[in-house]
Write a protein that holds these residues in place. Structure first.
Motif, PDB file in Angstrom:
ATOM      1  N   ARG A  14      -7.465  -6.023   0.202  1.00  0.00           N
ATOM      2  CA  ARG A  14      -8.057  -5.470   1.547  1.00  0.00           C
ATOM      3  C   ARG A  14      -7.411  -4.407   2.140  1.00  0.00           C
ATOM      4  NH1 ARG A  14     -11.373  -8.088   4.348  1.00  0.00           N
ATOM      5  NH2 ARG A  14     -10.195  -8.424   6.266  1.00  0.00           N
ATOM      6  N   LEU A  15      -6.030  -4.212   2.225  1.00  0.00           N
ATOM      7  CA  LEU A  15      -5.721  -3.287   2.871  1.00  0.00           C
ATOM      8  C   LEU A  15      -5.828  -1.786   2.049  1.00  0.00           C
ATOM      9  CD1 LEU A  15      -1.777  -4.650   3.087  1.00  0.00           C
ATOM     10  CD2 LEU A  15      -2.963  -3.305   4.872  1.00  0.00           C
ATOM     11  N   CYS A  16      -6.055  -1.948   1.045  1.00  0.00           N
ATOM     12  CA  CYS A  16      -6.386  -0.456   0.071  1.00  0.00           C
ATOM     13  C   CYS A  16      -7.654  -0.127   0.378  1.00  0.00           C
ATOM     14  CB  CYS A  16      -6.122  -0.442  -1.356  1.00  0.00           C
ATOM     15  SG  CYS A  16      -4.018  -0.844  -1.815  1.00  0.00           S
ATOM     16  N   ALA A  17      -8.771  -1.071   0.377  1.00  0.00           N
ATOM     17  CA  ALA A  17     -10.107  -0.932   0.439  1.00  0.00           C
ATOM     18  C   ALA A  17     -10.812  -0.713   1.617  1.00  0.00           C
ATOM     19  CB  ALA A  17     -10.858  -2.054  -0.242  1.00  0.00           C
ATOM     20  N   PHE A  25      -7.557  -2.378   9.555  1.00  0.00           N
ATOM     21  CA  PHE A  25      -6.145  -3.219   9.050  1.00  0.00           C
ATOM     22  C   PHE A  25      -6.690  -4.570   9.146  1.00  0.00           C
ATOM     23  CE2 PHE A  25      -1.803  -4.735   9.092  1.00  0.00           C
ATOM     24  CZ  PHE A  25      -1.064  -3.900   8.199  1.00  0.00           C
ATOM     25  N   PRO A  26      -6.452  -5.421   7.952  1.00  0.00           N
ATOM     26  CA  PRO A  26      -6.930  -6.975   7.860  1.00  0.00           C
ATOM     27  C   PRO A  26      -5.990  -7.584   9.037  1.00  0.00           C
ATOM     28  CG  PRO A  26      -5.856  -6.247   5.989  1.00  0.00           C
ATOM     29  CD  PRO A  26      -5.872  -5.161   6.886  1.00  0.00           C
ATOM     30  N   HIS A  27      -6.439  -8.147   9.883  1.00  0.00           N
ATOM     31  CA  HIS A  27      -5.600  -8.921  11.095  1.00  0.00           C
ATOM     32  C   HIS A  27      -5.192 -10.198  10.598  1.00  0.00           C
ATOM     33  CE1 HIS A  27      -6.459  -5.583  13.634  1.00  0.00           C
ATOM     34  NE2 HIS A  27      -7.452  -5.763  13.571  1.00  0.00           N
ATOM     35  N   GLU A  28      -5.709 -10.611   9.279  1.00  0.00           N
ATOM     36  CA  GLU A  28      -5.309 -12.039   8.857  1.00  0.00           C
ATOM     37  C   GLU A  28      -3.831 -11.866   8.383  1.00  0.00           C
ATOM     38  OE1 GLU A  28      -7.567 -10.318   5.509  1.00  0.00           O
ATOM     39  OE2 GLU A  28      -7.858 -10.342   7.557  1.00  0.00           O
ATOM     40  N   ILE A  29      -3.425 -10.650   8.329  1.00  0.00           N
ATOM     41  CA  ILE A  29      -2.006 -10.286   7.572  1.00  0.00           C
ATOM     42  C   ILE A  29      -0.977 -11.162   8.480  1.00  0.00           C
ATOM     43  CG2 ILE A  29      -1.476  -8.235   9.067  1.00  0.00           C
ATOM     44  CD1 ILE A  29      -0.379  -7.110   6.389  1.00  0.00           C
ATOM     45  N   GLY A  30      -1.315 -11.540   9.675  1.00  0.00           N
ATOM     46  CA  GLY A  30      -0.490 -12.288  10.743  1.00  0.00           C
ATOM     47  C   GLY A  30       0.006 -13.499   9.909  1.00  0.00           C
ATOM     48  N   LEU A  31      -1.000 -14.132   9.068  1.00  0.00           N
ATOM     49  CA  LEU A  31      -0.620 -15.396   8.588  1.00  0.00           C
ATOM     50  C   LEU A  31       0.575 -15.339   7.430  1.00  0.00           C
ATOM     51  CD1 LEU A  31      -4.277 -16.743   8.196  1.00  0.00           C
ATOM     52  CD2 LEU A  31      -2.539 -17.376   9.769  1.00  0.00           C
ATOM     53  N   PHE A  32       0.601 -14.069   6.768  1.00  0.00           N
ATOM     54  CA  PHE A  32       1.478 -13.570   5.869  1.00  0.00           C
ATOM     55  C   PHE A  32       3.072 -13.505   6.437  1.00  0.00           C
ATOM     56  CE2 PHE A  32      -2.489 -13.236   3.954  1.00  0.00           C
ATOM     57  CZ  PHE A  32      -2.135 -13.485   2.655  1.00  0.00           C
ATOM     58  N   ARG A  88       0.888  -1.157   0.055  1.00  0.00           N
ATOM     59  CA  ARG A  88       0.136   0.165   0.151  1.00  0.00           C
ATOM     60  C   ARG A  88       0.952   1.119  -0.051  1.00  0.00           C
ATOM     61  NH1 ARG A  88      -3.763   0.689   5.134  1.00  0.00           N
ATOM     62  NH2 ARG A  88      -1.759   1.176   5.896  1.00  0.00           N
ATOM     63  N   VAL A  89       0.454   2.169  -0.916  1.00  0.00           N
ATOM     64  CA  VAL A  89       1.045   3.467  -0.777  1.00  0.00           C
ATOM     65  C   VAL A  89       0.213   4.461  -0.379  1.00  0.00           C
ATOM     66  CG1 VAL A  89       2.497   5.210  -2.021  1.00  0.00           C
ATOM     67  CG2 VAL A  89       2.716   2.751  -2.543  1.00  0.00           C
ATOM     68  N   ARG A  90       0.259   5.392   0.609  1.00  0.00           N
ATOM     69  CA  ARG A  90      -0.803   6.294   1.140  1.00  0.00           C
ATOM     70  C   ARG A  90       0.098   7.260   1.931  1.00  0.00           C
ATOM     71  NH1 ARG A  90      -5.383   3.632   4.737  1.00  0.00           N
ATOM     72  NH2 ARG A  90      -5.943   2.899   2.627  1.00  0.00           N
ATOM     73  N   ARG A  91      -0.503   8.604   1.844  1.00  0.00           N
ATOM     74  CA  ARG A  91       0.128   9.791   2.553  1.00  0.00           C
ATOM     75  C   ARG A  91       1.626   9.807   2.518  1.00  0.00           C
ATOM     76  NH1 ARG A  91      -3.582   7.586   6.758  1.00  0.00           N
ATOM     77  NH2 ARG A  91      -5.457   8.079   5.877  1.00  0.00           N
ATOM     78  N   GLY A  92       2.603   9.633   1.489  1.00  0.00           N
ATOM     79  CA  GLY A  92       3.730   9.588   1.491  1.00  0.00           C
ATOM     80  C   GLY A  92       4.576   8.682   2.177  1.00  0.00           C
TER      81      GLY A  92
END
Length: 183
Positions: A104-107, A111-118, A55-59
């Motif tokens: 999911r991160l962009c939409a 924060f999508p907490h399943e990110i921990g699986l990654f 994700r790229v957001r706010r610099g």
């Protein structure tokens, strides 16, 4: 984005003891970021590592450094599969899972907490975090632990020791290619 940030935030992944790491860095230009990541990937893909902007957001850019083969193994875990299916992922295709995570991160605002699986977090801890709304954990390190506290503390120590060793080697002039374990 400097290689120093990679060593500082992603040593366990570079060492091959963790599937992936995330870090945030300044991003003044998407074009420059794309060039920098392309150069990094030329060095790291032969070692089995990919570097992606999630994700790229706010610099700022959220960068994901991971080992696709390790991610495939992590996502094959039955508990991980069940959790991923709940959020619309196709766990049998790790690449599609990363693309869905980016969406999911962009939409989503949350924060999508399943990110921990990654990121090599145990599925029981990711599920525990979601179900307990980040409360009632046994201990905290790289993540909040709801399952095997002893195993998690051991991993935290491994990751910390790895980061210290890699930092020292980096300061002594070892290149990112030399620090990265092929896998």
């Amino acid at each position: 984005m400097s290689e120093d940030l990679l060593v500082r935030h992603c040593s366990p992944t570079l060492a091959g003891i963790k599937t992936g790491n995330l870090f945030s860095c300044p991003c003044a230009s998407r074009t420059d970021l794309t060039k920098e990541l392309s150069q990094l990937n030329k060095k790291l893909v032969p070692k089995g590592i990919r570097v992606l902007p999630l994700r790229v957001r706010r610099g700022r850019a959220l960068i994901y450094v991971y080992r696709p083969h390790a991610l495939e193994c992590d996502l094959a875990d039955q508990r991980a599969r069940v959790l991923l299916l709940k959020y619309g992922y196709t766990p049998e295709n790790p690449y599609c899972c990363v693309v869905h995570l980016i969406r999911r991160l962009c939409a989503e605002e949350e924060f999508p907490h399943e990110i921990g699986l990654f990121l090599s977090y145990p599925p029981e801890d990711v599920l525990g975090f979601i179900q307990n709304r980040a409360c009632n954990h046994k201990c905290v390190g790289c993540w909040k632990v709801y399952g095997d506290e002893t195993a998690a503390k051991h991993r935290f120590e491994q990751y910390d020791a790895c980061s210290k060793i890699y930092s020292l080697h980096w300061q002594q002039g070892k290149s990112i290619e030399r620090l990265t374990v092929a896998g």
